[in-house]
Design a protein around this motif. Structure first.
Motif, PDB file in Angstrom:
ATOM      1  N   LEU A 181       0.791  -1.236   0.073  1.00 45.89           N
ATOM      2  CA  LEU A 181      -0.038  -0.007   0.120  1.00 45.89           C
ATOM      3  C   LEU A 181       0.907   1.196  -0.103  1.00 45.89           C
ATOM      4  O   LEU A 181       1.718   1.574   0.738  1.00 45.89           O
ATOM      5  CB  LEU A 181      -0.795  -0.156   1.125  1.00 45.89           C
ATOM      6  CG  LEU A 181      -1.716   1.349   1.529  1.00 45.89           C
ATOM      7  CD1 LEU A 181      -2.849   1.515   0.568  1.00 45.89           C
ATOM      8  CD2 LEU A 181      -2.265   1.346   2.960  1.00 45.89           C
ATOM      9  N   LEU A 182       0.670   2.085  -0.832  1.00 45.97           N
ATOM     10  CA  LEU A 182       1.439   3.214  -0.960  1.00 45.97           C
ATOM     11  C   LEU A 182       0.213   4.480  -0.908  1.00 45.97           C
ATOM     12  O   LEU A 182      -0.485   4.570  -1.646  1.00 45.97           O
ATOM     13  CB  LEU A 182       2.177   3.696  -2.436  1.00 45.97           C
ATOM     14  CG  LEU A 182       2.755   4.926  -2.329  1.00 45.97           C
ATOM     15  CD1 LEU A 182       3.994   4.971  -1.386  1.00 45.97           C
ATOM     16  CD2 LEU A 182       3.291   5.300  -4.016  1.00 45.97           C
ATOM     17  N   ILE A 183       0.464   5.161   0.228  1.00 46.64           N
ATOM     18  CA  ILE A 183      -0.729   6.206   0.720  1.00 46.64           C
ATOM     19  C   ILE A 183      -0.461   7.590   0.913  1.00 46.64           C
ATOM     20  O   ILE A 183       0.586   7.771   1.853  1.00 46.64           O
ATOM     21  CB  ILE A 183      -1.624   5.659   1.642  1.00 46.64           C
ATOM     22  CG1 ILE A 183      -2.908   6.359   1.692  1.00 46.64           C
ATOM     23  CG2 ILE A 183      -0.937   5.194   2.910  1.00 46.64           C
ATOM     24  CD1 ILE A 183      -3.924   5.789   2.601  1.00 46.64           C
ATOM     25  N   LYS A 184      -0.954   8.613   0.108  1.00 50.19           N
ATOM     26  CA  LYS A 184      -0.742   9.876   0.452  1.00 50.19           C
ATOM     27  C   LYS A 184      -1.147  10.553   1.542  1.00 50.19           C
ATOM     28  O   LYS A 184      -2.430   9.900   1.925  1.00 50.19           O
ATOM     29  CB  LYS A 184      -1.044  10.673  -0.761  1.00 50.19           C
ATOM     30  CG  LYS A 184      -0.733  12.149  -0.503  1.00 50.19           C
ATOM     31  CD  LYS A 184      -0.451  13.125  -1.798  1.00 50.19           C
ATOM     32  CE  LYS A 184      -1.822  13.645  -2.465  1.00 50.19           C
ATOM     33  NZ  LYS A 184      -1.676  14.329  -3.625  1.00 50.19           N
ATOM     34  N   HIS A 185      -0.646  11.080   2.466  1.00 49.25           N
ATOM     35  CA  HIS A 185      -1.233  11.869   3.437  1.00 49.25           C
ATOM     36  C   HIS A 185      -0.698  13.301   3.841  1.00 49.25           C
ATOM     37  O   HIS A 185       0.408  13.570   3.294  1.00 49.25           O
ATOM     38  CB  HIS A 185      -1.054  11.012   5.024  1.00 49.25           C
ATOM     39  CG  HIS A 185       0.388  10.962   5.285  1.00 49.25           C
ATOM     40  ND1 HIS A 185       1.296  10.233   4.593  1.00 49.25           N
ATOM     41  CD2 HIS A 185       0.932  11.541   6.042  1.00 49.25           C
ATOM     42  CE1 HIS A 185       2.249  10.402   5.132  1.00 49.25           C
ATOM     43  NE2 HIS A 185       2.378  11.361   6.196  1.00 49.25           N
ATOM     44  N   LEU A 215      -1.206   0.927  10.207  1.00 47.36           N
ATOM     45  CA  LEU A 215      -0.312   0.476   9.276  1.00 47.36           C
ATOM     46  C   LEU A 215       0.679  -0.470   9.877  1.00 47.36           C
ATOM     47  O   LEU A 215       1.241  -1.397   9.251  1.00 47.36           O
ATOM     48  CB  LEU A 215       0.381   1.631   8.592  1.00 47.36           C
ATOM     49  CG  LEU A 215      -0.406   2.747   7.795  1.00 47.36           C
ATOM     50  CD1 LEU A 215       0.085   3.894   7.025  1.00 47.36           C
ATOM     51  CD2 LEU A 215      -1.321   1.859   6.797  1.00 47.36           C
ATOM     52  N   VAL A 216       1.628   0.295  11.170  1.00 48.68           N
ATOM     53  CA  VAL A 216       2.605  -0.506  11.541  1.00 48.68           C
ATOM     54  C   VAL A 216       2.441  -2.088  11.845  1.00 48.68           C
ATOM     55  O   VAL A 216       3.215  -2.556  11.756  1.00 48.68           O
ATOM     56  CB  VAL A 216       3.396   0.269  12.560  1.00 48.68           C
ATOM     57  CG1 VAL A 216       4.469  -0.340  13.555  1.00 48.68           C
ATOM     58  CG2 VAL A 216       4.094   1.440  11.979  1.00 48.68           C
ATOM     59  N   PHE A 225       3.369   7.450   2.731  1.00 47.00           N
ATOM     60  CA  PHE A 225       3.400   5.877   3.684  1.00 47.00           C
ATOM     61  C   PHE A 225       3.449   4.860   2.542  1.00 47.00           C
ATOM     62  O   PHE A 225       2.650   4.547   1.762  1.00 47.00           O
ATOM     63  CB  PHE A 225       2.510   5.586   4.864  1.00 47.00           C
ATOM     64  CG  PHE A 225       2.240   6.479   5.948  1.00 47.00           C
ATOM     65  CD1 PHE A 225       3.272   7.151   6.449  1.00 47.00           C
ATOM     66  CD2 PHE A 225       0.987   6.993   6.147  1.00 47.00           C
ATOM     67  CE1 PHE A 225       3.311   7.907   7.600  1.00 47.00           C
ATOM     68  CE2 PHE A 225       0.779   7.970   7.217  1.00 47.00           C
ATOM     69  CZ  PHE A 225       1.921   8.513   7.982  1.00 47.00           C
ATOM     70  N   LEU A 226       4.918   4.259   2.573  1.00 50.67           N
ATOM     71  CA  LEU A 226       4.971   3.246   1.821  1.00 50.67           C
ATOM     72  C   LEU A 226       5.078   1.940   2.798  1.00 50.67           C
ATOM     73  O   LEU A 226       5.762   1.639   3.799  1.00 50.67           O
ATOM     74  CB  LEU A 226       6.355   3.048   1.127  1.00 50.67           C
ATOM     75  CG  LEU A 226       6.734   1.749   0.331  1.00 50.67           C
ATOM     76  CD1 LEU A 226       5.699   1.538  -0.803  1.00 50.67           C
ATOM     77  CD2 LEU A 226       8.080   1.762  -0.366  1.00 50.67           C
ATOM     78  N   CYS A 227       3.969   1.087   2.676  1.00 52.77           N
ATOM     79  CA  CYS A 227       3.747  -0.176   3.411  1.00 52.77           C
ATOM     80  C   CYS A 227       3.875  -1.293   2.590  1.00 52.77           C
ATOM     81  O   CYS A 227       3.113  -1.588   1.763  1.00 52.77           O
ATOM     82  CB  CYS A 227       2.158  -0.060   4.000  1.00 52.77           C
ATOM     83  SG  CYS A 227       1.864   1.595   4.643  1.00 52.77           S
ATOM     84  N   ARG A 228       4.759  -2.126   2.828  1.00 51.94           N
ATOM     85  CA  ARG A 228       5.263  -3.408   2.285  1.00 51.94           C
ATOM     86  C   ARG A 228       5.135  -4.739   2.900  1.00 51.94           C
ATOM     87  O   ARG A 228       5.546  -4.566   4.155  1.00 51.94           O
ATOM     88  CB  ARG A 228       6.401  -3.451   1.625  1.00 51.94           C
ATOM     89  CG  ARG A 228       6.865  -2.285   0.666  1.00 51.94           C
ATOM     90  CD  ARG A 228       7.924  -2.177   0.179  1.00 51.94           C
ATOM     91  NE  ARG A 228       9.124  -1.935   1.086  1.00 51.94           N
ATOM     92  CZ  ARG A 228      10.340  -1.655   0.952  1.00 51.94           C
ATOM     93  NH1 ARG A 228      10.610  -2.359  -0.362  1.00 51.94           N
ATOM     94  NH2 ARG A 228      11.195  -1.830   1.757  1.00 51.94           N
ATOM     95  N   GLY A 229       4.418  -5.700   2.625  1.00 49.02           N
ATOM     96  CA  GLY A 229       4.553  -7.020   3.033  1.00 49.02           C
ATOM     97  C   GLY A 229       3.198  -7.052   4.072  1.00 49.02           C
ATOM     98  O   GLY A 229       3.178  -7.085   5.462  1.00 49.02           O
ATOM     99  N   ASP A 269       7.062  -3.889   6.602  1.00 45.56           N
ATOM    100  CA  ASP A 269       7.800  -2.611   6.469  1.00 45.56           C
ATOM    101  C   ASP A 269       7.090  -1.491   6.059  1.00 45.56           C
ATOM    102  O   ASP A 269       6.123  -1.505   5.259  1.00 45.56           O
ATOM    103  CB  ASP A 269       8.938  -2.837   5.528  1.00 45.56           C
ATOM    104  CG  ASP A 269       9.952  -1.952   5.536  1.00 45.56           C
ATOM    105  OD1 ASP A 269      10.926  -1.981   6.068  1.00 45.56           O
ATOM    106  OD2 ASP A 269       9.641  -0.997   4.703  1.00 45.56           O
ATOM    107  N   VAL A 270       6.972  -0.621   7.075  1.00 42.46           N
ATOM    108  CA  VAL A 270       6.315   1.015   6.742  1.00 42.46           C
ATOM    109  C   VAL A 270       7.321   1.983   6.846  1.00 42.46           C
ATOM    110  O   VAL A 270       7.979   2.358   7.977  1.00 42.46           O
ATOM    111  CB  VAL A 270       5.199   0.966   7.888  1.00 42.46           C
ATOM    112  CG1 VAL A 270       4.434   2.574   7.755  1.00 42.46           C
ATOM    113  CG2 VAL A 270       4.149  -0.306   7.972  1.00 42.46           C
TER     114      VAL A 270
END
Ligand code: SAM
Length: 231
Positions: free
Chosen positions: A182-186, A200-201, A224-228, A206-207
């Motif tokens: 998930l890549l999300i603007k804020h 997210l965390v 926020f780049l959230c992977r896995g 990985d955030v």
């Protein structure tokens, strides 16, 4: 050429973190997609832009921007192209067609939009099929009132997170620790920091917070780049 300056932010972020590049990335949802810069980048990464649309498909292609995506019986470019996977883009505003991208003109926050998006994804990967990468560059119109802007950013983030829970692929099912992205603007604000630590965390392996160079330094926007996705 790209339709938006935002395209360079996405390129820059993917160059560094490689979330669109892996060959197993097959389903991408682009929320708040107009005018289409990010969708163009994704279409390139998934190999769609190498195949120009055949002339006879022009009429069909034009019908893609029809208001009701369920009227679109057959995205012909998909059959003729050699791109991999499915890209679904959503925006309140109209967006001109991009080969390989299926567009839904709708309010993401409206109750029916989720099933429209899922319907397009499911057509490709089945009812149980999930999305590899969810991108969100959505932003409400800035009112100049910080309180209102933060509220609106938080509402979008919360709603995108709820969508993510139901539709993202897990790292385990991808077979990669950083699969399911998930890549999300804020907008930078303590409330959004809380959103990160609370939602997210705990749910991603990985955030991280990214501020691409292509994003103006004075703006409070970040990603926020959230992977896995832990699933
Ligand atoms: N990533 C895009 C690109 O590269 O072309 C630019 C996106 S622009 C910064 C933000 C977009 O979010 C606008 O086009 C706006 O219409 C859209 N948007 C804002 N709120 C929305 C909502 N509730 N549903 C759908 N789209 C929304």
């Amino acid at each position: 050429s790209y339709r938006s300056r935002s395209a360079f932010k996405l390129l820059e972020m993917d160059e560094k973190w490689h979330f669109l590049t892996p060959r197993d990335v097959k389903v991408v949802v682009d929320l708040g997609s107009a005018p289409g810069g990010w969708s163009q980048v994704v279409a390139q990464k998934l190999g769609w832009d190498k195949t120009p649309a055949p002339r006879e498909n022009d009429a069909l292609r034009d019908s893609w921007s029809a208001i009701n995506p369920l009227d679109i019986s057959d995205p012909g470019l998909e059959l003729s192209g050699r791109g991999r996977g499915t890209i679904v883009a959503v925006d309140l505003l109209r967006m001109n067609p991009i080969p390989g991208v299926q567009f839904v003109q709708a309010d993401f926050l409206a109750p029916d939009t989720e099933s429209l998006i899922h319907g397009l994804v499911a057509r490709q990967v089945g009812e149980q099929g999930r999305t590899d990468v969810i991108l969100c560059d959505m932003a409400g119109n800035s009112t100049g009132n910080t309180f209102h802007d933060i509220e609106s950013s938080l509402a979008i983030c919360t709603s995108v997170f709820e969508f993510t829970k139901r539709h993202i692929r897990s790292a385990e099912s991808v077979g990669r620790e950083l699969g399911g992205v998930l890549l999300i603007k804020h907008f930078a604000h303590p409330l959004l920091h809380h959103f990160r630590t609370q939602h997210l965390v705990p749910n991603f392996n990985d955030v991280r917070y990214l501020k691409p160079n292509a994003s103006r330094t004075e703006s409070k926007e970040g990603y926020f780049l959230c992977r896995g996705w832990k699933g």
